[in-house]
Design a protein around this motif. Structure first.
Motif, mmCIF file in Angstrom:
data_model
loop_
_atom_site.group_PDB
_atom_site.id
_atom_site.type_symbol
_atom_site.label_atom_id
_atom_site.label_comp_id
_atom_site.label_asym_id
_atom_site.label_seq_id
_atom_site.Cartn_x
_atom_site.Cartn_y
_atom_site.Cartn_z
ATOM 1 N N GLN A 199 -5.034 12.385 26.193
ATOM 2 C CA GLN A 199 -6.476 12.205 26.321
ATOM 3 C C GLN A 199 -7.159 13.110 25.297
ATOM 4 O O GLN A 199 -7.451 14.267 25.569
ATOM 5 C CB GLN A 199 -6.917 12.513 27.751
ATOM 6 N N ASP A 202 -13.291 13.805 25.332
ATOM 7 C CA ASP A 202 -14.086 13.854 26.553
ATOM 8 C C ASP A 202 -14.890 12.566 26.664
ATOM 9 O O ASP A 202 -15.237 11.936 25.656
ATOM 10 C CB ASP A 202 -15.050 15.046 26.507
ATOM 11 N N SER A 224 -7.981 6.327 23.912
ATOM 12 C CA SER A 224 -8.918 7.395 24.233
ATOM 13 C C SER A 224 -10.057 7.417 23.216
ATOM 14 O O SER A 224 -11.235 7.541 23.579
ATOM 15 C CB SER A 224 -8.198 8.749 24.246
ATOM 16 N N ARG A 272 -16.795 15.537 20.608
ATOM 17 C CA ARG A 272 -16.168 14.944 21.792
ATOM 18 C C ARG A 272 -14.674 15.233 21.879
ATOM 19 O O ARG A 272 -14.057 14.992 22.914
ATOM 20 C CB ARG A 272 -16.374 13.420 21.771
ATOM 21 N N ARG A 274 -11.175 16.896 22.426
ATOM 22 C CA ARG A 274 -10.613 17.952 23.271
ATOM 23 C C ARG A 274 -9.697 18.844 22.444
ATOM 24 O O ARG A 274 -8.975 18.367 21.575
ATOM 25 C CB ARG A 274 -9.806 17.352 24.418
#
Length: 275
Positions: A199, A202, A224, A272, A274
């Motif tokens: 992932q 976010d 993702s 955005r 991660r």
């Protein structure tokens, strides 16, 4: 068997795989559903015809927009988080929840085409309200009806005819097995893509990036990234994430067959991401 025959058979399967794959990833997904780019109408129609194994265009677009509206929520048509792997992988097409029947359907290959023509939701019905822009196009509206889908689907008989001419029934069997692989490569985006992988962003829900799924689905496995930026014409937003569908759009844009490719800013991607 002569090596040249095997070479021609391999070339046939590759062309079939790429035409169906790009028909779905570029025409159905990035152009029709998310308006990530525009294509010249003749090319768009040709790619939609190639991608018809995915289903009627209006139903596909409506379902996918519904998926993004409530990803892995109560209204998601194919969430493995709520409904399990097999339902999300292929059972949702026909509302099948029995895992054994889902497995048989997944292994049906081109036989799924016949089942879909008879049983799958078409227009009018399904999720037409979420695909009104698609239905405004007369050709796409025709292909979204049961009769139009049947007529358009005759194009998909060509690989089997050519396979038979090359290698008789052995060629048909090889093409059939290849069809099983093609179908499941696309189905894996909805199942594997929401269960296993990284992932990276976010705001992408349970969607995950999978290098393997991205490879077999021509870039769709960077899921993702796609859910973080649904309108982006490029799904592989990070370094080293090869996105063949975006590469094709770039080539088409360079020769005037595609335009208005949308990309998020690098600043938005980094915000955005991660760490």
């Amino acid at each position: 068997m002569e090596p040249s025959t095997l070479l021609w058979m391999g070339l046939l399967l590759l062309v079939w795989y790429l035409s169906v794959g790009f028909g779905v990833t570029v025409a159905y997904h990035r152009v029709l559903t998310h308006r990530s780019a525009n294509l010249r109408k003749p090319l768009l129609y040709a790619l939609v015809l190639a991608g018809l194994p995915a289903g009627p265009p209006a139903e596909w677009v409506g379902n996918h927009r519904r998926h993004h509206a409530d990803s892995d929520g109560a209204n998601d048509p194919h969430s493995p988080v709520h409904d399990g792997f097999w339902y999300a992988h292929c059972g949702w097409y026909l509302g099948i929840r029995n895992r054994g029947l889902c497995l048989l359907y997944a292994l049906g290959g081109p036989l799924r085409y016949v089942i879909d023509i008879a049983l799958r939701p078409m227009s009018p019905g399904g999720h037409d309200a979420l695909a009104k822009d698609v239905l405004e196009d007369r050709f796409l509206r025709f292909l979204s009806t049961r009769f139009g889908f049947l007529v358009g689907s005759t194009v998909q008989a060509l690989p089997f005819v050519l396979a038979y001419l090359l290698m008789a029934w052995d060629g048909v069997i090889i093409a059939w097995v290849a069809g099983i692989v093609f179908y499941n490569a696309g189905d894996a985006v909805n199942s594997v893509g929401h269960l296993w992988g990284k992932q990276d962003f976010d705001g992408a829900g349970e969607a995950r990036n999978s290098r393997f799924v991205a490879l077999v689905s021509l870039g769709e496995g960077w899921h993702s990234g796609h859910h973080a930026f649904p309108r982006s014409a490029r799904h592989g937003l990070l370094k080293g994430q090869v996105d063949l569908s975006y590469m094709l759009l770039r080539v088409l844009a360079s020769v005037g067959l595609a335009s208005d490719l949308y990309l998020p800013s690098s600043e938005a991607v980094q915000q955005r991401r991660r760490t």
